[in-house]
Design a protein around this motif. Structure first.
Motif, mmCIF file in Angstrom:
data_model
loop_
_atom_site.group_PDB
_atom_site.id
_atom_site.type_symbol
_atom_site.label_atom_id
_atom_site.label_comp_id
_atom_site.label_asym_id
_atom_site.label_seq_id
_atom_site.Cartn_x
_atom_site.Cartn_y
_atom_site.Cartn_z
ATOM 1 N N MET A 174 0.860 -1.194 0.000
ATOM 2 C CA MET A 174 0.000 0.000 0.000
ATOM 3 C C MET A 174 0.895 1.242 0.000
ATOM 4 O O MET A 174 1.794 1.348 0.829
ATOM 5 N N ASN A 175 0.653 2.163 -0.962
ATOM 6 C CA ASN A 175 1.556 3.313 -1.025
ATOM 7 C C ASN A 175 1.136 4.446 -0.089
ATOM 8 O O ASN A 175 0.043 4.441 0.480
ATOM 9 N N LYS A 176 2.017 5.397 0.056
ATOM 10 C CA LYS A 176 1.909 6.466 1.060
ATOM 11 C C LYS A 176 0.588 7.228 1.015
ATOM 12 O O LYS A 176 -0.049 7.460 2.038
ATOM 13 N N PHE A 177 0.173 7.640 -0.195
ATOM 14 C CA PHE A 177 -0.977 8.539 -0.285
ATOM 15 C C PHE A 177 -2.307 7.826 -0.063
ATOM 16 O O PHE A 177 -3.312 8.477 0.185
ATOM 17 N N VAL A 178 -2.304 6.507 -0.132
ATOM 18 C CA VAL A 178 -3.511 5.751 0.205
ATOM 19 C C VAL A 178 -3.710 5.751 1.716
ATOM 20 O O VAL A 178 -4.836 5.755 2.208
ATOM 21 N N GLN A 179 -2.621 5.808 2.452
ATOM 22 C CA GLN A 179 -2.692 5.699 3.907
ATOM 23 C C GLN A 179 -2.576 7.046 4.622
ATOM 24 O O GLN A 179 -2.879 7.151 5.813
ATOM 25 N N LEU A 180 -2.195 8.111 3.879
ATOM 26 C CA LEU A 180 -1.840 9.389 4.503
ATOM 27 C C LEU A 180 -2.931 9.967 5.394
ATOM 28 O O LEU A 180 -2.692 10.311 6.560
ATOM 29 N N ILE A 181 -4.136 10.118 4.867
ATOM 30 C CA ILE A 181 -5.194 10.794 5.632
ATOM 31 C C ILE A 181 -5.635 9.939 6.813
ATOM 32 O O ILE A 181 -5.900 10.457 7.908
ATOM 33 N N ALA A 182 -5.692 8.617 6.630
ATOM 34 C CA ALA A 182 -6.060 7.732 7.735
ATOM 35 C C ALA A 182 -5.033 7.822 8.864
ATOM 36 O O ALA A 182 -5.392 7.874 10.053
ATOM 37 N N ASP A 183 -3.757 7.860 8.495
ATOM 38 C CA ASP A 183 -2.707 7.982 9.520
ATOM 39 C C ASP A 183 -2.817 9.309 10.264
ATOM 40 O O ASP A 183 -2.665 9.359 11.494
ATOM 41 N N ASN A 184 -3.084 10.385 9.517
ATOM 42 C CA ASN A 184 -3.204 11.691 10.174
ATOM 43 C C ASN A 184 -4.465 11.785 11.020
ATOM 44 O O ASN A 184 -4.495 12.492 12.031
ATOM 45 N N ALA A 185 -5.532 11.083 10.607
ATOM 46 C CA ALA A 185 -6.761 11.062 11.411
ATOM 47 C C ALA A 185 -6.492 10.388 12.765
ATOM 48 O O ALA A 185 -7.015 10.816 13.802
ATOM 49 N N LYS A 186 -5.674 9.338 12.750
ATOM 50 C CA LYS A 186 -5.305 8.694 14.020
ATOM 51 C C LYS A 186 -4.510 9.650 14.904
ATOM 52 O O LYS A 186 -4.665 9.677 16.122
ATOM 53 N N LYS A 187 -3.668 10.455 14.266
ATOM 54 C CA LYS A 187 -2.781 11.357 15.014
ATOM 55 C C LYS A 187 -3.514 12.603 15.502
ATOM 56 O O LYS A 187 -3.318 13.042 16.645
ATOM 57 N N TYR A 188 -4.365 13.164 14.639
ATOM 58 C CA TYR A 188 -4.967 14.467 14.956
ATOM 59 C C TYR A 188 -6.453 14.403 15.303
ATOM 60 O O TYR A 188 -7.009 15.369 15.840
ATOM 61 N N GLY A 189 -7.130 13.310 14.939
ATOM 62 C CA GLY A 189 -8.531 13.123 15.306
ATOM 63 C C GLY A 189 -9.465 14.201 14.814
ATOM 64 O O GLY A 189 -9.597 14.427 13.609
ATOM 65 N N ASN A 190 -10.082 14.911 15.748
ATOM 66 C CA ASN A 190 -11.077 15.927 15.393
ATOM 67 C C ASN A 190 -10.489 17.325 15.226
ATOM 68 O O ASN A 190 -11.227 18.309 15.150
ATOM 69 N N ARG A 191 -9.166 17.397 15.168
ATOM 70 C CA ARG A 191 -8.552 18.694 14.892
ATOM 71 C C ARG A 191 -8.817 19.089 13.450
ATOM 72 O O ARG A 191 -8.961 18.247 12.571
ATOM 73 N N GLU A 192 -8.875 20.387 13.181
ATOM 74 C CA GLU A 192 -9.176 20.892 11.844
ATOM 75 C C GLU A 192 -8.130 20.443 10.824
ATOM 76 O O GLU A 192 -6.934 20.570 11.053
ATOM 77 N N ALA A 193 -8.611 19.913 9.699
ATOM 78 C CA ALA A 193 -7.730 19.562 8.570
ATOM 79 C C ALA A 193 -7.899 20.558 7.440
ATOM 80 O O ALA A 193 -6.918 21.081 6.907
ATOM 81 N N LEU A 194 -9.163 20.836 7.077
ATOM 82 C CA LEU A 194 -9.468 21.747 5.972
ATOM 83 C C LEU A 194 -10.409 22.838 6.447
ATOM 84 O O LEU A 194 -11.269 22.618 7.310
ATOM 85 N N ARG A 195 -10.252 24.016 5.861
ATOM 86 C CA ARG A 195 -11.171 25.128 6.094
ATOM 87 C C ARG A 195 -11.626 25.624 4.727
ATOM 88 O O ARG A 195 -10.819 25.723 3.805
ATOM 89 N N PHE A 196 -12.904 25.939 4.573
ATOM 90 C CA PHE A 196 -13.423 26.307 3.255
ATOM 91 C C PHE A 196 -14.722 27.089 3.412
ATOM 92 O O PHE A 196 -15.334 27.110 4.486
ATOM 93 N N ARG A 197 -15.127 27.724 2.324
ATOM 94 C CA ARG A 197 -16.394 28.472 2.338
ATOM 95 C C ARG A 197 -17.556 27.535 2.026
ATOM 96 O O ARG A 197 -17.513 26.804 1.034
ATOM 97 N N ASP A 198 -18.572 27.585 2.836
ATOM 98 C CA ASP A 198 -19.792 26.836 2.560
ATOM 99 C C ASP A 198 -20.490 27.432 1.338
ATOM 100 O O ASP A 198 -20.602 28.655 1.209
ATOM 101 N N TYR A 199 -20.945 26.584 0.415
ATOM 102 C CA TYR A 199 -21.544 27.072 -0.830
ATOM 103 C C TYR A 199 -22.745 27.996 -0.586
ATOM 104 O O TYR A 199 -22.952 28.967 -1.298
#
Length: 614
Positions: free
Chosen positions: A1-26
């Motif tokens: 399994m390559n890095k980018f398949v696992q990247l977000i899952a690994d960061n979710a384990k590390k950071y949990g409910n901390r903000e990842a993305l910020r954006f304007r609601d449509y």
């Protein structure tokens, strides 16, 4: 399994409910957030939806929208399926989008606003492989008879309640993914021909992220990156992947025209950009300085002198700052520089990478003087963005820095920059002949850019080989050098240098009409309309004097001898600019041929008139 398949899952384990993305609601257009856990959940749901609607391993999907979180969600969902995103610039025409869809063989396209949807709806009928259109903007009105389109919400729902076979299908694809899998197709903007699909593997991005981590430091606790360049631009995509890998929060700007507002609202600590953004900042700050009361002007002048000495003479070169200079700098930091950065919206600054075109030394020096850490670099789509950039210290003005780890760089024939490294493209999609021309037998990629390497190993850019031209007197001209100089001026919005095969250099100049109108009002110059304004002799003389000031240190044969002020901008919609805002010189030369010829014909008529009668 390559890095980018696992990247977000690994960061979710590390950071949990901390903000990842910020954006304007449509709907509300207010800034909202997506946590790492929610980001992971959205990707998993989207990945299942892609599988369920029939996207195959190594299949392609297109994304045709302004920046939004769904772009990143669909990118990572594609990686889960070993599928390949082929992003399309939101500013592309229907024909450009059709070329990318047909060339890539995409089966799904994610579309942005109503205009994107209307084009995609027509493209379904002329693109044989295209089966599904997914609208991202909740304000889009889908035609009742349209059976090929679904909303993002409807699309995501197809990933709910999968069968065991469907669920295990995605699991197997993730497990089977490899570094040598194609990660994305980045289509070049095509200044002279149709866009080519640059094939970049997961291994290219892995090397890119490792190399950036050796040169550029970000902080997952405090840094916020604002994305406003399109994700279809390799600079923004590569930088954002680096930020996500490092756990940095990413704020996504939806409307490029609102970037100044977004910067002040988000207060980013880092942000990649093209020089034009900083050219506008430089002009605005200088205008404020120039309009300051006399006493304040004296303070500002002294502040700039101290800032230049401290940041460019000492800090840049890794030297200890003398006590008295540091004390003075801290005073001006509090009284002047902090306020300047706050007015821009970057009071919480770390670093700001800039590339994509030439950056004026004057602007780079000024920004470092006021404490803005601009990191000038150089790269291409074919190199997964960065080849060179400034190091933390010791960098030189007039260069684009040294190669980042992993790159070999040398100068070939005609001063062409050649590069070789793990970040280099695999080739051009469906174009083996173009690939063979670009990558030689020894594995060197021929960039098409001219330059030299100085004694410190830094790259000095000259111009694009195809942009260089020779006057009829045999003198080579690098048009981007002059165009970069003129871009600093508050009265000049755009400039295109002319002179290929001509006796001297001339220019087509688009003035900043608002600034020109303000000047006309101040000088009580009357005009009836825009055409009358740009043809006014007094205004023409004012622009001429400013041009001459910029080019006074250039050789006579390099200087602009004549120019025409145009009443409208060069645009992408007219085909005069690429989606990355690069000039399509052939289009402009053809479209403005009568005006260009007139500049030289006037000179001919003048000499004919002055010639003594026989």
């Amino acid at each position: 399994m390559n890095k980018f398949v696992q990247l977000i899952a690994d960061n979710a384990k590390k950071y949990g409910n901390r903000e990842a993305l910020r954006f304007r609601d449509y709907k509300t257009m207010q800034w909202t957030s997506l946590s790492w856990n929610s980001f992971k959940g959205a990707i998993e749901r989207c990945a299942q939806a892609l599988y369920n609607i029939g996207v195959k391993e190594h299949g392609r999907i297109c994304i045709f929208t302004q920046n939004c979180p769904e772009i990143l969600i669909s990118h990572f969902a594609a990686y889960y399926n070993r599928a390949v995103p082929a992003p399309i610039y939101a500013t592309s025409s229907k024909d450009e989008a059709m070329h990318i869809i047909n060339d890539s063989g995409a089966t799904v396209i994610f579309s942005g606003d109503q205009n994107h949807y209307e084009m995609c709806r027509e493209l379904v009928d002329v693109c044989p492989t295209l089966e599904h259109v997914v609208t991202l903007d909740t304000n889009v009105q889908i035609a009742a008879e349209d059976k090929a389109t679904m909303t993002w919400q409807q699309f995501m729902a197809t990933g709910d309640n999968p069968t065991e076979e469907q669920k295990m299908g995605v699991v197997k694809r993730k497990h089977d993914s490899e570094e040598d899998d194609l990660m994305c197709l980045i289509y070049t903007s095509g200044t002279t021909g149709e866009p080519k699909g640059v094939m970049l593997n997961h291994s290219n991005f892995n090397a890119c992220i490792w190399a950036h981590s050796q040169r550029i430091k970000v902080d997952d606790e405090n840094d916020v990156s604002l994305s406003f360049l399109p994700f279809s631009h390799i600079f923004e995509l590569g930088w954002t992947m680096y930020c996500l890998n490092q756990g940095v929060r990413v704020a996504i700007n939806l409307n490029p025209k609102e970037i100044q507002k977004a910067v002040k609202e988000i207060k980013p600590t880092c942000m990649c950009s093209v020089p034009r953004f900083w050219e506008k900042v430089y002009t605005a700050v200088n205008d404020n300085f120039n309009s300051a009361p006399p006493v304040l002007k004296v303070l500002i002048k002294r502040a700039l002198s101290v800032g230049r000495t401290r940041n460019l003479k000492y800090k840049r070169n890794g030297r200890k700052v003398p006590y008295l200079i540091e004390k003075q700098y801290q005073f001006f930091e509090d009284k002047v520089f902090k306020k300047v950065r706050a007015a821009i919206g970057i009071e919480n600054h770390n670093l700001f990478p800039v590339a994509g075109a030439m950056m004026s030394d004057r602007i780079t020096e000024f920004l470092h003087t006021v404490g803005v850490n601009i990191v000038v670099g150089y790269g291409l789509s074919e190199t997964t963005a960065t080849v060179t950039c400034y190091e933390g210290s010791g960098w030189s003005l007039g260069t684009v820095g040294t190669p980042i780890p992993g790159w070999e760089v040398k100068i070939g024939e005609n001063n062409e920059i050649l590069v070789r490294g793990k970040q280099m493209l695999q080739g051009y999609f469906n174009k083996p002949e173009d690939t063979a021309r670009a990558i030689d037998a020894h594995g060197w990629f021929h960039t098409g850019d001219c330059g030299e390497i100085n004694e410190k190993g830094e790259i000095v850019l000259t111009d694009r080989i195809k942009d260089l031209f020779k006057t009829s007197n045999g003198k080579y001209i690098a048009p981007q050098v002059l165009e970069t100089l003129l871009a600093q001026d508050k009265y000049i919005e755009q400039a295109v240098i002319i002179g290929d095969g001509r006796k001297y250099v001339s220019a087509l100049i688009v003035p900043n009409l608002e600034e020109l109108k303000a000047y006309a009002l101040k000088k009580r110059i009357n005009y009836t309309d825009v055409n009358d304004l740009v043809n006014n002799a007094e205004l023409h003389k004012m622009i001429e004097d400013r041009i001459n000031d910029y080019q006074k240190d250039m050789a006579s044969y390099e200087q602009i001898k004549k120019f025409v002020l145009l009443p409208r901008e060069f645009t992408m919609s007219t085909g005069e600019l690429t989606n990355t805002l690069k000039v399509r010189r052939a289009v402009i030369n053809k479209r403005y041929a009568p005006l260009i010829d007139a500049m030289y014909a006037a000179d001919f008529r003048k000499k004919k008139k002055e010639a003594p009668e026989k």
